[in-house]
Design a protein around this motif. Structure first.
Motif, short mmCIF file in Angstrom:
data_model
loop_
_atom_site.label_atom_id
_atom_site.label_comp_id
_atom_site.label_asym_id
_atom_site.label_seq_id
_atom_site.Cartn_x
_atom_site.Cartn_y
_atom_site.Cartn_z
N PRO A 1 0.92 -1.28 -0.06
CA PRO A 1 0.04 -0.09 0.07
C PRO A 1 0.77 1.26 -0.04
CG PRO A 1 -0.05 -0.94 2.30
CD PRO A 1 0.73 -1.90 1.05
N ARG A 2 2.13 1.15 0.33
CA ARG A 2 2.96 2.41 0.41
C ARG A 2 3.71 2.66 -0.91
NH1 ARG A 2 6.25 2.30 5.12
NH2 ARG A 2 4.56 3.48 5.93
N CYS A 3 4.45 1.67 -1.35
CA CYS A 3 5.22 1.74 -2.75
C CYS A 3 4.56 0.91 -3.96
CB CYS A 3 6.67 1.37 -2.33
SG CYS A 3 6.98 -0.36 -2.17
N GLY A 4 3.80 0.04 -3.76
CA GLY A 4 3.22 -0.54 -4.94
C GLY A 4 3.99 -1.81 -5.37
N VAL A 5 4.85 -2.36 -4.77
CA VAL A 5 5.64 -3.47 -5.23
C VAL A 5 4.57 -4.70 -4.84
CG1 VAL A 5 7.86 -2.42 -5.14
CG2 VAL A 5 6.93 -3.86 -3.10
N LYS A 6 5.16 -5.78 -5.44
CA LYS A 6 4.15 -7.14 -5.34
C LYS A 6 4.53 -7.84 -4.18
CE LYS A 6 3.37 -7.97 -10.32
NZ LYS A 6 3.46 -8.64 -11.51
N LYS A 7 3.70 -8.93 -3.72
CA LYS A 7 3.99 -9.80 -2.53
C LYS A 7 5.35 -10.30 -2.35
CE LYS A 7 1.03 -12.65 -0.94
NZ LYS A 7 0.05 -13.86 -0.87
N GLU A 8 5.90 -10.82 -3.61
CA GLU A 8 7.27 -11.47 -3.64
C GLU A 8 8.42 -10.34 -2.97
OE1 GLU A 8 6.30 -10.65 -8.02
OE2 GLU A 8 5.29 -11.18 -6.17
N MET A 9 8.10 -9.23 -2.96
CA MET A 9 8.89 -8.27 -2.50
C MET A 9 8.98 -8.07 -0.82
SD MET A 9 10.67 -7.63 -4.98
CE MET A 9 11.92 -6.24 -4.84
N PHE A 10 8.20 -8.88 -0.22
CA PHE A 10 8.02 -9.00 1.11
C PHE A 10 8.84 -10.11 1.67
CE2 PHE A 10 4.95 -6.01 0.36
CZ PHE A 10 4.49 -5.26 1.70
N LYS A 11 9.49 -9.63 2.80
CA LYS A 11 10.41 -10.73 3.72
C LYS A 11 9.84 -11.07 4.88
CE LYS A 11 14.94 -11.80 4.95
NZ LYS A 11 16.62 -11.19 5.01
N ARG A 12 9.58 -12.31 5.26
CA ARG A 12 9.06 -12.85 6.50
C ARG A 12 9.98 -12.45 7.59
NH1 ARG A 12 6.20 -17.46 8.08
NH2 ARG A 12 5.95 -17.72 10.29
N MET A 13 9.44 -11.88 8.65
CA MET A 13 10.14 -11.41 10.02
C MET A 13 10.08 -12.43 10.85
SD MET A 13 8.76 -7.53 9.70
CE MET A 13 9.21 -6.89 11.55
N ASP A 14 11.18 -13.24 10.97
CA ASP A 14 10.97 -14.46 11.72
C ASP A 14 11.36 -14.03 13.11
OD1 ASP A 14 10.86 -16.19 9.47
OD2 ASP A 14 13.00 -16.34 9.03
N SER A 15 10.81 -14.84 13.97
CA SER A 15 10.99 -14.60 15.59
C SER A 15 12.34 -15.48 16.04
CB SER A 15 9.88 -15.08 16.41
OG SER A 15 9.41 -16.39 16.07
N ASN A 16 12.93 -15.08 17.02
CA ASN A 16 14.00 -15.68 17.49
C ASN A 16 13.61 -16.66 18.51
OD1 ASN A 16 15.88 -14.18 15.81
ND2 ASN A 16 15.88 -12.38 17.64
#
Length: 219
Positions: free
Chosen positions: A204-219
């Motif tokens: 919603p901010r920059c318009g790139v597709k889902k594949e440009m998102f990275k999972r924020m894994d928990s430690n």
């Protein structure tokens, strides 16, 4: 060197625009006034920025000052895509003044400038320009870079003079972060889980597709 100190320098949010065969433009946060008598300003642009390359030929540009409100369309259009690939002005309110496009949508005011000197600063170039014309569009607080970061949670693009590489936040297994603009999609706060979003969903901010998102894994 503690680069976090640079975050205490104050900046604004502006759209720089020029025209060769067609209109081009981008967001900047580095604009300074140099003189008041026969006013001059300076802006900094990355050498790899398409608008920068065109501006070196045209020598004339506008600077529009963004209002302090949440305008995702303007920020995403001019901040996270290239004028070389898309027409950024197709769905934006602008006017051609003194032969250059001036973005007026969601802006406080604007300047029309003529480049008088270009200084090589390594990765960036400093365009020093005389102000030919200016107009106050609306009496509204301009958006500061601090507001952009702290209120809108925006990030500086890699080509910005103020870019500082930051590690991906790893505090939750239910969050996904856009690697382009830093926007965070939190499954716990959204009605739809990230994995269930349709394939054509975009940031919603920059318009790139889902594949440009990275999972924020928990430690």
């Amino acid at each position: 060197m503690d680069k976090n100190v640079f975050k205490d320098i104050t900046y604004g949010m502006y759209v720089v625009a020029t025209k060769k065969k067609r209109n081009v433009g981008c967001f900047i946060n580095t604009l300074i006034q140099i003189t008041s008598d026969k006013p001059m300003v300076a802006i900094s642009l990355n050498k790899e920025n398409y608008t920068s390359k065109i501006l070196k030929d045209t020598k004339k540009f506008s600077v529009s000052i963004l209002k302090e409100v949440n305008h995702d369309k303007i920020i995403s259009t001019f901040g996270y895509s290239s004028s070389e690939k898309i027409d950024k002005f197709a769905d934006v309110d602008y006017e051609e003044i003194l032969s250059v496009p001036v973005v007026k949508e969601d802006m406080c005011g604007y300047f029309i400038c003529n480049v008088v000197n270009v200084v090589d600063c390594g990765t960036h170039e400093l365009f020093i320009a005389e102000v030919l014309s200016s107009e106050k569009i609306e009496d509204f607080p301009p958006m500061s870079y601090q507001y952009y970061h702290k209120v809108l949670k925006g990030k500086a693009p890699k080509k910005a003079p103020t870019y500082i590489e930051e590690p991906i936040d790893k505090t939750s297994s239910k969050k996904y972060q856009c690697i382009v603009c830093g926007y965070i999609y939190d499954d716990g706060k959204e009605a739809v889980a990230f994995e269930d979003l349709p394939d054509d969903w975009v940031c919603p901010r920059c318009g790139v597709k889902k594949e440009m998102f990275k999972r924020m894994d928990s430690n």
